[in-house]
Design an enzyme around this catalytic site. Structure first.
Site, PDB file in Angstrom:
ATOM      1  N   HIS A 199      15.733 -34.301 -31.109  1.00 47.87           N
ATOM      2  CA  HIS A 199      14.568 -34.686 -31.924  1.00 47.87           C
ATOM      3  C   HIS A 199      14.225 -33.604 -32.947  1.00 47.87           C
ATOM      4  CE1 HIS A 199      13.998 -38.150 -29.377  1.00 47.87           C
ATOM      5  NE2 HIS A 199      14.134 -37.364 -28.331  1.00 47.87           N
ATOM      6  N   CYS A 229       0.872  -1.187   0.000  1.00 47.15           N
ATOM      7  CA  CYS A 229       0.000   0.000   0.000  1.00 47.15           C
ATOM      8  C   CYS A 229       0.902   1.228   0.000  1.00 47.15           C
ATOM      9  CB  CYS A 229      -0.864   0.021   1.253  1.00 47.15           C
ATOM     10  SG  CYS A 229      -1.838  -1.451   1.484  1.00 47.15           S
ATOM     11  N   LYS A 289      -1.206  -4.991 -20.791  1.00 49.91           N
ATOM     12  CA  LYS A 289      -0.929  -5.569 -19.474  1.00 49.91           C
ATOM     13  C   LYS A 289      -1.984  -6.606 -19.111  1.00 49.91           C
ATOM     14  CE  LYS A 289       1.243  -6.277 -15.711  1.00 49.91           C
ATOM     15  NZ  LYS A 289       2.451  -7.118 -15.805  1.00 49.91           N
TER      16      LYS A 289
HETATM   17  C1  AGP Z   1       3.771 -11.699 -19.263  1.00 47.36           C
HETATM   18  O1  AGP Z   1       5.070 -11.120 -19.348  1.00 47.36           O
HETATM   19  C2  AGP Z   1       2.868 -11.249 -20.388  1.00 47.36           C
HETATM   20  N1  AGP Z   1       2.676  -9.855 -20.304  1.00 47.36           N
HETATM   21  C3  AGP Z   1       1.621 -12.077 -20.561  1.00 47.36           C
HETATM   22  O2  AGP Z   1       2.036 -13.325 -21.046  1.00 47.36           O
HETATM   23  C4  AGP Z   1       0.772 -12.336 -19.296  1.00 47.36           C
HETATM   24  O3  AGP Z   1       1.483 -13.179 -18.423  1.00 47.36           O
HETATM   25  C5  AGP Z   1      -0.514 -13.066 -19.732  1.00 47.36           C
HETATM   26  O4  AGP Z   1      -1.236 -12.203 -20.564  1.00 47.36           O
HETATM   27  C6  AGP Z   1      -1.395 -13.483 -18.535  1.00 47.36           C
HETATM   28  O5  AGP Z   1      -1.799 -12.346 -17.847  1.00 47.36           O
HETATM   29  P1  AGP Z   1      -2.481 -12.549 -16.404  1.00 47.36           P
HETATM   30  O6  AGP Z   1      -1.439 -13.142 -15.516  1.00 47.36           O
HETATM   31  O7  AGP Z   1      -2.894 -11.170 -15.993  1.00 47.36           O
HETATM   32  O8  AGP Z   1      -3.654 -13.474 -16.571  1.00 47.36           O
END
Ligand code: AGP
Length: 608
Positions: free
Chosen positions: A504, A2, A603
């Site tokens: 492989h 926080c 994000k």
């Molecule tokens: C991680 O570096 C990426 N930005 C992306 O793969 C992310 O982990 C994925 O979109 C899942 O997001 P979340 O953990 O918010 O579900």
């Protein structure tokens, strides 16, 4: 994590504290509040939501008084709601307190206070502190001039956990602030002083600061600052002049949020290890959700099958989690990419436990996977970073990770927090107390100290167009994560393979121009991975190994080696993730990529 702030001086405290928590919003933003003192009376305004939304309703800047404290919350105990928002006040509304951290023994303290007749208005651990201070203040002998500092010092003897808090009393022109494990800095002004979780909240007012150390109490008035030990001995003041501008301060001097978040990982692990053991102990509701659940580590053992669903980095944490859950708890586990799981018509029974891992708690594919699992009668559990996010609200139980808001699009500290929670869950399902050793934090710090060496390696290899990442067992999910980190922020193609798969097909790719990152600590599959490295070297491939310090064999065999500290084999992932993150970061930075907001990425992927 926080954000807390305090002000004492001659300016209107409301407006100033509003700006302070705006700067701290990256630390948490699910509820917000300010307390000021004016005319010997406490004024408190607080609400749920982001600073701008709550301020639109409560108009913090109009609060009277030139002394106050403020808070922006990242829930750890109890969901975001009015009652759980800081500041907290005691029953007589004489004290107000804002807190960042975790009070581990809050349940027993709460019970003790309840027996003394104290009633609580929230589910939080923080509220316990203000009631203890008020009780200790009132218990001071009448003969002694009542002292808030002494009441706080007495309270500190009762608290266990990590915390930074500010407390004020309606009749006193001072702020008492304490640090033990969570950050706290004091800004020195002319006839005014400032407090905050970090410099970004006070740098526009002053660049003369005092960093409060762990186990220190500060007594701040508008004309003076005093520091004391937790036993009341006076400490010297070390004033520093900071050189940052506001933008640098928000990143605490780091060039990018991603780098700051990589270096926050020791604090994140420490906060995660301070998770109340009750959350994982057998026979206790396995959830941080405010509603106590019937799902306990004991009841969880009846699930004969675990399916983990996630995307991206979270799915690599999930794959690592599969290895950990099976090895530590003995329950069969599979890891599924959520976007595949949701369209595969998976076979689930009601003795299946489906775990969703998600930093944002909003990823569309993971959300759809959880909804499908519920339709098929499975029990659902979330490992989520954002409190009260959509997935957190739709799973039957949720374990919140303690990474705090993650700003960089490329996930780093959230990944580590997910791993810590998976370790804790695995130990809990095995009926064991979490065996994660606190010295892992020191080993992570030692690994972070390799930053300059890793930066030099990035300078040596950043021109490469392709990379191969290899690892066996728990090192394979790390190889996947390392390759993703590099791809998503430097736009260089990188592929990860189980090291045993090289022969492989992928070994056809090996050449001088395609370096291989080989994750090869001295663990159970060390010799096997060493053979794979030898296969690559026999074909003139370049190998950068990540291995255990002192491994001269690896040193002789490879072109470059990053040595991490020797740790208990099962905990290697927590130190091995660091070089992978830093290598990708430095290559992207050298290539002048937009590290915090890489092209084409978001994000939170809330669309299919
Ligand atoms: C991680 O570096 C990426 N930005 C992306 O793969 C992310 O982990 C994925 O979109 C899942 O997001 P979340 O953990 O918010 O579900």
């Amino acid at each position: 994590m926080c954000g807390i702030a305090g002000y004492i001086g001659e300016q209107p405290a409301g407006a100033l504290l509003l700006n302070a928590i705006r700067q701290l919003e990256y630390r948490g933003y699910d509820s917000v509040g300010i307390a000021t003192i004016h005319g010997g009376t406490l004024h408190v305004r607080k609400g749920v939501g982001k600073v701008s939304d709550v301020n639109a309703a409560l108009r913090f800047a109009e609060m009277a008084g030139t002394l106050g404290i403020s808070h922006t919350r990242w829930s750890t105990h109890g969901k975001p709601c009015q009652e759980n928002a800081h500041p907290f006040v005691d029953e007589r509304q004489e004290f107000a307190l804002v807190h960042n951290g975790i009070i581990e023994n809050y349940l027993e303290l709460k019970e003790k206070l309840r027996k003394e007749g104290v009633s609580f208005s929230s589910e939080t651990d923080s509220e316990v502190i203000v009631h203890l201070i008020a009780r200790n203040y009132r218990h001071q002998h009448e003969s002694e001039r009542r002292s808030i500092k002494e009441a706080v010092l007495k309270t500190l003897q009762e608290l266990q956990g990590a915390y930074a808090f500010c407390v004020l009393h309606q009749a006193s022109q001072e702020i008492i602030a304490v640090r033990n494990g969570s950050p706290l800095v004091i800004g020195l002004g002319e006839r005014e002083n400032f407090l905050a979780s970090d410099v970004s909240a006070l740098i526009q007012h002053t660049k003369r600061v005092i960093y409060v150390n762990d186990f220190e109490l500060a007594r701040v008035t508008k004309d003076a600052v005093e520091l004391f030990s937790f036993h009341g001995e006076k400490h010297p003041l070390h004033v520093k002049d900071i050189k940052w501008d506001l933008e640098q301060a928000q990143k605490q001097g780091y060039k990018h949020f991603m780098l700051k978040e990589i270096f926050e990982q020791p604090e994140v692990i420490a906060e995660s290890l301070r998770t109340p053991h009750s959350a994982f102990a057998p026979f206790v509701p396995l959830s941080f959700a405010s509603e106590p659940s019937t799902f306990t580590t004991q009841s969880a053992r009846r699930y004969k099958h675990i399916t983990i669903v996630a995307c991206g980095t979270a799915s690599y944490a999930g794959l690592l989690g599969k290895y950990l859950l099976e090895r530590i708890s003995g329950i069969p586990a599979v890891n599924e990419i959520a976007s595949e799981f949701r369209y595969r018509d998976p076979l689930l029974e009601n003795n299946s436990l489906v775990i969703a891992i998600s930093q944002s708690g909003e990823t569309a594919d993971t959300l759809a996977a959880i909804r499908l699992a519920k339709e098929k009668g499975a029990r659902t559990l979330g490992i989520i970073n954002v409190v009260d996010s959509t997935i957190a609200r739709e799973v039957a139980d949720v374990l919140y990770t303690r990474a705090g808001p993650e700003i960089g699009v490329a996930s780093t500290k959230a990944f580590t927090a997910q791993l810590v929670t998976l370790y804790q869950l695995a130990f809990a399902l095995a009926g064991k107390k979490s065996d994660l050793p606190f010295d892992i934090i020191e080993n992570v710090k030692k690994t972070l100290a390799l930053n300059e060496h890793i930066k030099q390696l990035a300078q040596k290899y950043y021109h490469s167009q392709n990379f191969l990442y290899i690892g066996r067992n728990t090192n394979f999910p790390l190889a996947l994560e390392g390759a993703l980190k590099l791809k998503e922020i430097s736009y260089i193609h990188a592929e990860a393979y189980p090291a045993g798969e090289l022969k492989h097909g992928p070994i056809a790719l090996v050449s001088e121009e395609m370096p291989t990152i080989a994750i090869c600590p001295q663990d159970a599959v060390y010799q096997k991975t060493l053979s794979n490295i030898e296969e690559i070297k026999a074909r003139n491939g370049k190998v950068i190994a990540i291995g255990t310090e002192g491994d001269t064999t690896l040193q002789k065999l490879c072109d470059d080696v990053i040595f991490v500290p020797k740790v208990d084999e099962i905990f290697y992932p927590l130190v091995l993730a660091i070089p992978l993150q830093l290598f990708a970061y430095h290559i992207a930075d050298i290539k002048e990529c937009d590290v915090d907001q890489p092209r084409n990425l978001a994000k939170s992927v809330t669309v299919e």
